[in-house]
Design a protein around this motif. Structure first.
Motif, PDB file in Angstrom:
ATOM      1  N   TYR A 171     110.239  -0.265  86.697  1.00 54.77           N
ATOM      2  CA  TYR A 171     109.853   1.062  86.544  1.00 54.77           C
ATOM      3  C   TYR A 171     108.722   1.807  87.495  1.00 54.77           C
ATOM      4  O   TYR A 171     108.577   3.142  87.493  1.00 54.77           O
ATOM      5  CB  TYR A 171     108.871   1.248  84.945  1.00 54.77           C
ATOM      6  N   LYS A 172     108.223   0.872  88.365  1.00 54.15           N
ATOM      7  CA  LYS A 172     107.193   1.277  89.313  1.00 54.15           C
ATOM      8  C   LYS A 172     107.797   1.455  90.632  1.00 54.15           C
ATOM      9  O   LYS A 172     106.937   1.805  91.676  1.00 54.15           O
ATOM     10  CB  LYS A 172     106.133   0.373  89.170  1.00 54.15           C
TER      11      LYS A 172
ATOM     12  N   GLU B 250     112.555  10.962  88.636  1.00 54.99           N
ATOM     13  CA  GLU B 250     111.734   9.776  89.228  1.00 54.99           C
ATOM     14  C   GLU B 250     110.465  10.072  90.297  1.00 54.99           C
ATOM     15  O   GLU B 250     109.394   9.675  89.957  1.00 54.99           O
ATOM     16  CB  GLU B 250     112.498   8.704  90.029  1.00 54.99           C
TER      17      GLU B 250
ATOM     18  N   LEU C 258     107.858  12.293  88.414  1.00 54.93           N
ATOM     19  CA  LEU C 258     106.888  11.604  87.330  1.00 54.93           C
ATOM     20  C   LEU C 258     106.354  10.510  87.942  1.00 54.93           C
ATOM     21  O   LEU C 258     105.387   9.999  87.421  1.00 54.93           O
ATOM     22  CB  LEU C 258     107.613  11.318  86.226  1.00 54.93           C
TER      23      LEU C 258
ATOM     24  N   PHE D 137     107.670   7.769  88.157  1.00 57.05           N
ATOM     25  CA  PHE D 137     108.058   6.535  87.215  1.00 57.05           C
ATOM     26  C   PHE D 137     109.418   6.484  87.168  1.00 57.05           C
ATOM     27  O   PHE D 137     110.137   7.784  87.241  1.00 57.05           O
ATOM     28  CB  PHE D 137     107.745   7.098  85.872  1.00 57.05           C
ATOM     29  N   ASN D 138     110.075   5.350  87.412  1.00 62.05           N
ATOM     30  CA  ASN D 138     111.546   5.185  87.418  1.00 62.05           C
ATOM     31  C   ASN D 138     112.099   5.090  85.962  1.00 62.05           C
ATOM     32  O   ASN D 138     112.173   4.157  85.330  1.00 62.05           O
ATOM     33  CB  ASN D 138     111.849   3.739  88.308  1.00 62.05           C
ATOM     34  N   VAL D 139     112.713   6.439  85.977  1.00 62.45           N
ATOM     35  CA  VAL D 139     113.600   6.388  84.709  1.00 62.45           C
ATOM     36  C   VAL D 139     114.818   6.027  84.862  1.00 62.45           C
ATOM     37  O   VAL D 139     115.654   6.069  83.793  1.00 62.45           O
ATOM     38  CB  VAL D 139     113.523   7.839  83.964  1.00 62.45           C
TER      39      VAL D 139
ATOM     40  N   ALA E 167     111.737   4.515  79.292  1.00 61.33           N
ATOM     41  CA  ALA E 167     111.018   4.861  80.331  1.00 61.33           C
ATOM     42  C   ALA E 167     110.881   6.365  80.394  1.00 61.33           C
ATOM     43  O   ALA E 167     109.733   6.911  80.976  1.00 61.33           O
ATOM     44  CB  ALA E 167     111.896   4.622  81.695  1.00 61.33           C
TER      45      ALA E 167
ATOM     46  N   GLY F 102     107.443   7.639  80.849  1.00 61.74           N
ATOM     47  CA  GLY F 102     107.253   8.383  82.172  1.00 61.74           C
ATOM     48  C   GLY F 102     106.481   9.705  81.990  1.00 61.74           C
ATOM     49  O   GLY F 102     105.530  10.220  82.633  1.00 61.74           O
TER      50      GLY F 102
ATOM     51  N   ARG G 270     102.755   9.451  80.739  1.00 61.97           N
ATOM     52  CA  ARG G 270     101.847   9.041  81.679  1.00 61.97           C
ATOM     53  C   ARG G 270     101.780  10.475  82.693  1.00 61.97           C
ATOM     54  O   ARG G 270     100.580  10.718  82.984  1.00 61.97           O
ATOM     55  CB  ARG G 270     102.487   7.982  82.514  1.00 61.97           C
TER      56      ARG G 270
END
Ligand code: FAD
Ligand code: NAD
Ligand code: FMN
Ligand code: ZN
Lengths: 982, 198, 93, 420
Positions: free
Chosen positions: A127-128, D107, D110, D112-114, D188, D192, D195
């Motif tokens: 996810y990061k 991505e 945010l 944040f890798n959705v 996610a 995401g 966050r």
């Protein structure tokens, strides 16, 4: 030597039957009664699989369906089954198996490099990262992730085996055939109740199978049950889910223990069990302890090791160490010693215990107050590192087997699916079923009642209570197994041994205790968040051995008790289920039933090409050799327009409506009036839904003062009947009206074309078909070839046409008689396609226009709407949005190009300029017109009728085509309706 | 001129023979032909209707879930105020005519003879075969001779009637789906072996 | 899986039934002054309760009657079933 | 204001060297304040995205998202993750296209890798009339500038080699493909946006159930919750399957019914299905997650329900449809089954806009399709809340449309929510 780890005697295998099988291309031997896992262990195979994320080498961890590690691909080709648990696969001669999720080989797997970088791959790392550059996700990162992920390879061909469903009903369903389940079934069966006993294993007996001393009671009970006519025992049957209203689903693996199912047999059977009362005697599953290296081949649950020795006559290790926090696990070391293995040490986290004392007395070395902090050996266990809890002293013991027991978790998954809450038992350090909500109760180890005798007693109570609740009273007493349980010391809850290295809480998904803590630090502290963030408990074993341990680690991190933290929701499937068995017979040709008209066999013989519409098979056209594409369709349509043809229209919905208020009822169903229709006449009608949209259309005939025959479109036949039932029963219960479907009773044949009358005159008896005597929309009874028929003068094709209905038993006779009668005029049978050509030419609306989105006004049918009186949809149809001037309305379109060169496309949009993107409407139906020799169609266009005569474009960007069209009346052919009336 | 014999849509697909697994208690399948009419009571005419049917056929219209037989005729409940009347050995026209004559305006009568097919399934394994597609309980404690039910079998709308304790069942299914239904029966019975009898 | 007791046929599998929502609604009188509003409410607005719900289930595979069912939308318990015009008791909670 | 470190590969590397002790909470866990400018009810995808865009685009950060459970465990955490904009009606496809465009940069936006993955969405058709309907939809999209492609049988066989082209009952004629469609990682998306919103100052308040909506003089004043009264100038409902229940707290009845939809995941498998495929002769659809599980589902259960449990009739239908479409599924094992509660609107299209109560906004009626809408709906809803009027993209998705007879009924099923 073959099977070097097989004991000379003992266990339940049949040493007289030797079976050959393959694993990763090598051939081994085992015996009838082995599982793949026990046979592999017997042959000394320790490395069996690779884990999901880090590709760590893995061995056999359990002896049951809870296995997280030993997953293999079973069989080959179309029968290949990935992710099969070696621990439940029954061995048969010739079985082929292979390891999975490794490349190039099991022992040397390149992806194991993930393990080296594991510190850079913590829970949720994906996810990061992988966000830059953005284009790399689809092209580089994701393809790589997808290749690495997954476990085994599924077959790529259709499954050659068959499956089926069976519906069952019983008074008492018992799940599990251990001491508790057998006793429950016996107690319930004795009352005369209808009992079903399901056991996932191929042998009945559960924990009883581990000790020959119990064989007596086990055999006696099974025999007693077998003698009860109302008791059904199903081995190899797993209850996979507990659903509302006490319905359970179960899978019987009928032929999985055979190379292929027998002729006429099925591979598996899906049972839907509707039980009055349920006893869940599903036993308990041992849980792991998280310590570094707890996943290595050679680490095994203690009960599993015991099971391999006692049930399969296999020693899983010659130098075995036990690591435990409870007394029950000590049974394992006795079994191992009996099997000739050395047991250099027993490591008990507790300071003292009765079992430890007894073991010392029996000559074992027991290190109390100690714990395992690591192991050596990668592909096979070499040693165990031990630390004393009090002083931190460390030592190591060589070992090729480490038996682990963190205590037992009752198998509460089915109980929990009933919505009943689980309760925490501090004494047992586990969750047990709470107060039931559905008609069920748990018994034996499934609710924390351990020990054969205690479990059997508990099962008896449960079985008796269940039978009673289902209306059956206990009659006889029977003996129970002897109480052999010694007093035991309590378990000491130990979930994790904190030491350097990876301590796994989920072996298959490689989730570590550190991952759980990381999840908490990052705010993913809710047990469901932690599960999803770390994937803990989401693998094929659904956390059966490590789930609670993960929750416990999370609870510690949160500083809260486990009962507050809880465990993730249990859901079906208790163990994963093949999709094929849930589908049963409804695959291939049988995916949906086939509905055939009375003339079906004739059509088949005449070379009809059939179209599947709903359940119906309808002749699309009849092929002649050398015809391609549109040839047969145009040939048939031309023949009808030129002379005549007959078409099977039996699929139309037909509803017989009678009663003193039949006419009133029809007036309220249709936008137009039927009470004024004379007897012997038919009328076209349109009905709306209550929201004002067109629902259906068709002709209705009046056969008598209080007797009508309605027709509906083929597609809506069932929906219209239900709609009528609703309004007759709910809205207007006072009306005296009776109706039922007669769609199947009548075969119906359209006879259309200029020579239709001549054809009929040749064969119809008892009816004057002259234009005056039998005008357009007339209806009358007659005979054809001696068969009773009803003749309707209605036309869908726009030609002079009739429809002839006859009881289905005469369908083929009448059909043939009509063809015979029309021979002189060369009339032919025509199919749905030719009918479609003619209905578009004529401008009749059908499915593509009756989309449920169109109003009567949109379709140019508003003139039918009666001015007075109620009908369904009347009020809502007056909402502004349904009367808006900008709604698309029905028009005809004709290609300007008078040839078949540039085709019109259904689904094209109408625009004013060639390159315009402003859609004014769409093309609903198109055809090649045999009358106009060009492409024509029906379209819904904003401001439709005002645009008649304008040139526009039908654009289909999907085909990259733009066709110039003229907007016309929808009635391309004979707009004055002359043909139908002459 | 006399009316020709109607043709069953099934007969071509139910040629007698022994099929499926070997076994000494095959399931027996056969087609049965009877005239069938649907009788729907008019509003408030219940007593008249019952009397009429009793008078003409000697049948007391049965309660939900059951059927009654008298000589060659049988009545079976299929819905509130609605019954099927079945009769052996008479053309369908005669049955509807007799019913109409008897009931007058106490009922609406509809001929269903050719809208339905009747298939008999019998033998020791008949219940096991049906349980593969029938969701209701056919156990002798619950069902039995003279009991009937309207329930889908293998997704096909069926009227199911137990004929005797063999057990034998008559299944009345829509004629347009009968061939499909028989195919399903054959597949389901193959495991035990079955015989198609005339 | 729901088992629904048809007042005529007895307890049957949900697979035999077809659903049609709220059974507390009555079709308004089209001749009434507020017919447009009443028909809008009837056709579109729903109470959609979380808990006990009176609703229509058509016994399509059986006797083809519209059966009124009082069912809990949260627990799926069924408290009562009846014929179209039966007045059924709806549990308090 | 945003001082928290960003996520990146480099950061993972650095944190790894410190034993991953340095990671901060993804979102804070604040106690509710007494008052907010905007209270958003529902910590699902829509509530969180709305809060994010309110703070990011409209400068309204004094916002609370109030969630009765933990965020993301409603429908956003239990759906089959299909993202597409292939709708027939312009009111829908323009809206969903806006959403798809936001997905395409989510991505990076945010941090944040959705895992938005555009491997395509293919709708199969099995007859000429289905093809024409698909063409009408595809052409409508193309005219609106949205990508769509009509595949013939060869095209389908190439795109989805395991599909049974000659299905014994309903052979495949072709398919409508949207290449830009695909799937994303459901959890996610919630995390995401949470966050993201948190970093902009939004309070995400978990385990706080809204039990009442207070009104004075036709306007809202705040919400009663399990953790006390919270006053708010504006209240936005984004509770998906529970819309009717919460709207009733403000005295509203909605054109919505709650129905349950089930989903299934298989055991993990090596790649087998690439994009999303939907079956046109049933309700089946399937895709394969990046983890390897086949994620699939079918029709709703067709009765009002607030119970997130599976049921067997749907299981049987879904499995046989699945094998009809992809016969090789037969020996694949299904691992888990669950359900979510969807607010089925009376025309199958969503509702985003104002309500008759002042300061109360509604986002609901998502039916099966609200996951793909999350960014677009959050964006439009934030606009509507901030400006007290809808954005042109959601103007037609109003609550009034049913009374006016301006339904957006893609299926033509009418006011029978279970049939959409
Ligand atoms: C099985 C399934 C498959 C689906 N597949 C797809 C798909 O493939 N593609 C797609 O686009 N869409 C799909 N959907 C639909 C999509 O998931 C939903 O439309 C969307 O997630 C709904 O919006 P949400 O995320 O805000 O809802 P949710 O996540 O449900 O959020 C609503 C939140 O409100 C909270 N809440 C409710 N009442 C209260 C209260 N009184 N107080 C405080 N909080 C409250 C709930 O706890 C919940 O967290 C699917 C849905 C399901 C169930
Ligand atoms: N290691 C051992 O010695 C050992 C192991 C198990 C049980 N036991 C003894 O048996 C006692 C309890 O007996 P019990 O009858 O409660 O448990 P049990 O473990 O003997 O029996 C449970 C049975 O249920 C079956 N089962 C579980 N889930 C199922 C499902 N979903 N579908 C079908 N079958 C399913 C299992 O295969 C097992 O055979 C224990 O307390 C213990 O003393 C001993
Ligand atoms: C796209 C998707 C993929 C999933 N994959 C898995 C999986 O691989 N393993 C698993 O156990 N559950 C998986 N699930 C299901 C979840 O475990 C869970 O059942 C679901 O989110 C609903 O929550 P509930 O079961 O707690 O009610 C998946 C869910 C979704 C939406
Ligand atoms: Zn009924």
């Amino acid at each position: 030597m073959t099977q070097p780890y097989r004991l000379a005697q003992g266990g339940r295998i049949d040493r007289n039957q030797t079976l050959s099988f393959q694993f990763d291309g090598r051939t081994y031997q085992g015996h009838r009664g082995d599982t793949l896992a026990s046979a592999l262990l017997a042959n000394g195979v320790r490395l069996v699989g690779r884990s999901f994320k880090y590709h760590r080498p893995r061995g056999i961890f359990t002896a049951g369906p809870e296995e997280p590690n030993a997953l293999v691909e079973l069989r080959t080709g179309a029968r290949r089954e990935p992710n099969s648990r070696a621990t439940v696969v029954e061995l048969f001669d010739g079985l082929e198996t292979a390891s999975q999720n490794r490349w190039p080989s099991l022992a040397f797997d390149l992806s194991a490099i993930n393990g080296l970088f594991s510190r850079f791959l913590p829970a949720g790392f994906y996810y990061k990262t992988f966000m830059w550059p953005p284009a790399f996700w689809e092209k580089v990162y994701e393809p790589m992730i997808r290749r690495m992920a997954g476990l085994g390879h599924a077959a790529r061909e259709p499954d050659p085996d068959a499956y089926e469903h069976t519906h069952a009903h019983c008074d008492v369903l018992v799940v599990g055939s251990g001491a508790a389940g057998l006793a429950a079934a016996r107690a319930a069966g004795d009352t005369g109740a209808r009992v079903m006993l399901l056991e996932q294993d191929f042998e009945i007996g559960g924990g009883l199978l581990l000790d020959p001393r119990h064989d007596g009671w086990r055999n006696e009970t099974i025999a007693a049950l077998a003698a009860m006519p109302e008791v059904r025992i199903l081995p190899r049957t797993t209850a996979f889910g507990y659903y509302d209203h006490n319905v359970l689903g179960a899978i019987e693996r009928v032929s999985d223990h055979l190379p292929v199912p027998p002729a006429h047999g099925v591979r598996q059977r899906y049972w839907v069990v509707r039980a009055r009362q349920v006893v869940l005697a599903t036993g308990a599953i041992e849980r792991l302890i998280a310590f570094p290296g707890n996943d290595r081949p050679g680490v095994m649950l203690a009960t599993a090791a015991e099971t391999y020795v006692r049930r399969y006559g296999v020693v899983p290790g010659r130098n075995a160490v036990l690591f435990t926090n409870n007394d029950a696990a000590y049974a394992t070391v006795y079994a191992l010693r009996d099997a000739g293995s050395a047991v250099p040490a027993i490591i008990d986290v507790r300071a003292t215990s009765l079992a430890a004392d007894a073991a010392r007395g029996a000559g074992f070395t027991v290190w109390t107050g100690a714990e395992v902090i690591g192991v050596t050996g990668t592909h096979a266990l070499r040693g165990v590192q031990v630390r004393w809890r009090q002083d931190g002293r460390i030592t190591s013991v060589p070992a090729d087997l480490l038996c682990v027991s963190g205590g037992l978790n009752p198998s509460v998954n089915l109980a929990s699916m009933t919505r009943a809450p689980l309760t925490w038992s501090a004494d047992l350090a586990t969750f047990v079923p709470g107060t039931p909500i559905q008609a069920e109760r748990s018994a034996g180890a499934a609710r924390g009642v351990y020990g054969i005798a205690k479990a059997a007693r508990d099962g008896t109570t449960a079985g008796t209570a269940a039978a009673q609740a289902s209306g059956h009273s206990r009659s006889a007493e029977f003996t129970l197994p002897d109480d052999d349980a010694a007093a035991i010391s309590p378990i000491q809850a130990v979930w994790e041994v904190k030491a350097k290295g990876k301590s796994f809480v989920d072996l298959q998904n490689d989730t570590t205790a550190d991952d759980m803590r990381l999840a908490h630090r990052e705010g993913y502290s809710h047990v469901e968040h932690a599960k999803r963030y770390t994937t803990h408990g989401m693998a094929t074993d659904q956390g059966k051995t490590g789930g609670l341990v993960g929750s416990a680690v999370l609870a510690q991190a949160r500083g809260e008790p486990i009962e507050t933290v809880g465990v993730p929701t249990f859901r079906p499937y208790v163990t994963p289920v093949a999709i094929g068995v849930l589908a049963g017979r409804e695959v291939g040709q049988h995916y949906k039933s086939k509905r055939r008209t009375a003339m079906h066999d004739w059509h088949e013989r005449a070379g009809a090409v059939f179209l599947e519409t709903g359940l119906w098979l309808r002749p699309l056209y009849y092929t002649k050799t050398n015809e391609t594409g549109w040839d047969p369709i145009l040939r048939e349509a031309r023949a009808v327009r030129r002379s005549g043809g007959i078409c099977d229209v039996s699929t139309l919905g037909k509803i017989d409506v009678q009663g003193r208020d039949a006419a009133t009822f029809l007036d309220r169903l249709y936008i137009n009036t039927f009470s004024t229709l004379p007897v012997g006449r038919a009328r076209y009608g349109v009905m709306l839904r209550e929201d004002g949209m067109v629902f259906d259309d068709g002709t209705t005939s009046r056969l008598g003062e209080h007797h009508f025959l309605m027709t509906t479109t083929t597609a809506n036949a069932a929906a219209v009947l239900e709609h009528m039932e609703y309004h007759a029963q709910v809205t207007w219960p006072g009306l005296d009206v009776q109706f039922c479907s007669v769609s199947d009773q009548w075969a119906q044949i359209a006879v259309a074309g200029p020579n239709a009358r001549k054809t009929l005159v040749t064969c119809v008896e008892g009816l004057d078909l002259g234009n005056e005597a039998f005008p357009f929309m007339a209806v009358a009874d007659a005979r054809i070839a001696g068969c009773p028929v009803r003749v309707f003068r209605v036309s869908y094709s726009g030609e002079l046409a009739y429809e002839v209905a006859t009881p289905a038993g005469y369908g083929e006779r009448v059909w043939s008689a009509l063809l015979e009668a029309g021979k002189a005029f060369d009339i032919i049978p025509y199919g749905l396609e030719a009918m479609g050509v003619m209905r578009v030419e004529k401008g009749h609306v059908a499915g593509p226009e009756l989309t449920g989105q169109t109003t009567a006004r949109d379709l140019g049918l508003e003139r039918l709407m009666k001015k007075k009186g109620d009908f369904i949809g009347r009020v809502n149809a007056t909402r502004p949005g349904l009367l808006a001037a900008d709604r698309a309305t029905l028009v005809g379109i004709q290609a300007v190009d008078a040839s078949f060169e540039r085709r019109l496309r259904g689904g094209a949009h109408i625009v004013t300029r060639r390159e315009s993107k402003q859609s004014l409407g769409w093309v609903a139906s198109v055809t090649r017109s045999v009358d106009l020799e060009r492409w024509i169609g029906l379209a819904l266009v904003r401001g439709g009728p005002e645009r008649i005569g304008q040139r526009m474009f039908a654009t289909s960007p999907l085909h990259n085509e733009v066709v110039e069209v003229e907007i016309t009346s929808p009635h391309h052919v004979d707009p004055e309706n002359r043909r139908v009336r002459t | 001129m006399s009316v020709p014999e109607p043709i069953s849509q099934l007969s071509a697909h139910m040629q007698p023979g022994r099929f499926g697994a070997d076994g000494n208690t095959p399931v027996l399948l056969s087609e049965r032909r009877r005239a069938i009419a649907q009788v729907m009571g008019r509003k408030g005419q219940d007593a008249r209707l019952r009397a009429a049917i009793h008078g003409a056929f000697g049948l007391d219209l049965p309660h939900p879930g059951s059927s009654v037989t008298r000589d060659s005729a049988m009545a079976m409940w299929i819905a509130p105020e609605t019954w099927l009347i079945l009769r052996d050995g008479s053309p369908s026209d005669d049955l509807t005519r007799d019913l109409t004559a008897a009931c007058g305006d106490a009922a609406s009568i509809v001929d269903q003879t050719w809208g339905k097919s009747i298939i008999r399934v019998s033998g020791a394994r008949a219940c096991a075969v049906l349980a593969k597609g029938c969701r209701i309980d056919l156990h002798p404690r619950v069902f039995g001779p003279g009991k009937s039910a309207v329930t889908p079998i293998a997704h096909i709308h069926a009227v199911l009637m137990q004929v005797d304790a063999t057990p034998a069942f008559d299944l009345i299914v829509p004629s347009t789906l009968a061939r499909d239904f028989v195919e399903w029966l054959r597949l389901s019975a193959a495991e035990y072996g079955y015989e198609v009898v005339a | 899986m729901h088992l629904i007791t048809c007042p005529w046929c007895g307890t049957r599998d949900q697979a035999e039934f077809t659903y049609r929502g709220d059974a507390t609604l009555t079709r308004p009188d089209p001749a009434s002054a507020n017919a447009p509003e009443a028909f809008f409410e009837f056709s579109y607005q729903r109470t959609n309760p979380m808990g006990w719900h009176s609703e229509w289930w058509h016994h399509t595979g059986g006797c083809r009657q519209w059966v009124k069912v009082v069912r809990n939308t949260l627990t799926h318990e069924i408290a009562a079933t009846g014929a179209a015009h039966d007045v059924l008791k709806v549990p308090a909670r | 204001m945003d001082t928290t470190p960003r996520y990146s590969g480099l950061r993972i590397f650095r944190e790894a060297l410190r034993g991953h002790q340095g990671w901060e909470r993804a979102w804070r866990d604040p106690a509710p304040k007494a008052s907010y400018d905007v209270v958003i009810i529902g910590g699902g995808g829509h509530g969180l995205a709305s809060a994010y865009y309110l703070a990011r685009d409209h400068g309204i950060a004094n916002v609370a998202v109030i969630e009765k459970s933990a965020i993301g465990l409603g429908n956003v955490g239990r759906n089959t993750t299909i993202v597409r904009s292939n709708y027939l009606y312009p009111e829908n496809h323009h809206f969903y296209e806006k959403s798809l465009q936001l997905w395409e940069g989510l991505e990076q936006d945010l941090n944040f890798n959705v895992m938005m993955s555009q491997r395509g969405v293919l709708n199969l058709f099995h007859s000429d009339s289905q093809r024409d309907a698909a063409a009408r939809r595809g052409n409508a999209m193309r005219l609106s500038g949205i990508d769509a492609e009509l595949l013939d049988r060869h095209g389908v066989a190439r795109y989805a080699p395991l599909v049974d082209m000659d299905n014994a009952r309903f052979p495949v004629y072709g398919g409508l493909l949207q290449n830009r469609g695909g799937t994303a990682r459901h959890d996610a998306v919630a995390w995401g946006f949470a966050r993201g919103a948190d970093r902009h100052g939004v309070d995400i308040i978990q385990h706080c159930e809204v039990t009442g909506i207070r009104r004075e003089g036709g306007r809202v004043t705040g919400v009663e919750t399990s953790r006390g009264f919270i006053s708010a100038r504006k209240i936005a409902i984004a509770v998906a399957g529970h819309s009717s229940h919460v709207a009733a707290m403000a005295g509203l009845r909605l054109p919505i019914e709650s129905h349950k939809l089930q989903a299934f995941v298989s055991e993990g498998l090596k790649p087998m299905i690439d994009g999303v495929i939907t079956f046109g002769a049933g309700h089946f659809y399937i895709s394969q997650s990046d983890k390897g599980g086949l994620v699939f589902g079918g029709d709703i259960d067709r009765y009002n329900s607030y119970a997130r449990r599976g049921s067997l009739p749907i299981v049987e239908d879904v499995m046989s449809e699945g094998i009809a479409m992809v016969p090789a599924l037969s020996r694949v094992r299904v691992l888990r089954q669950w359900a979510g509660i969807m607010d089925m609107s009376m025309d199958g299209s969503p509702i985003i806009g104002k309500t008759p109560v002042g300061g109360l906004y509604l986002n609901g009626g998502w039916c099966y399709g609200g996951f793909k809408a999350i960014p677009g709906s959050g964006w439009c809803f934030a606009y509507t809340i901030a400006k007290d009027e809808p954005h042109p993209l959601n103007a037609a998705l109003s609550l009034d449309r049913f009374r006016d007879g301006r339904m957006i009924d893609e299926k033509g099923a009418g006011p029978a929510p279970w049939a959409h």
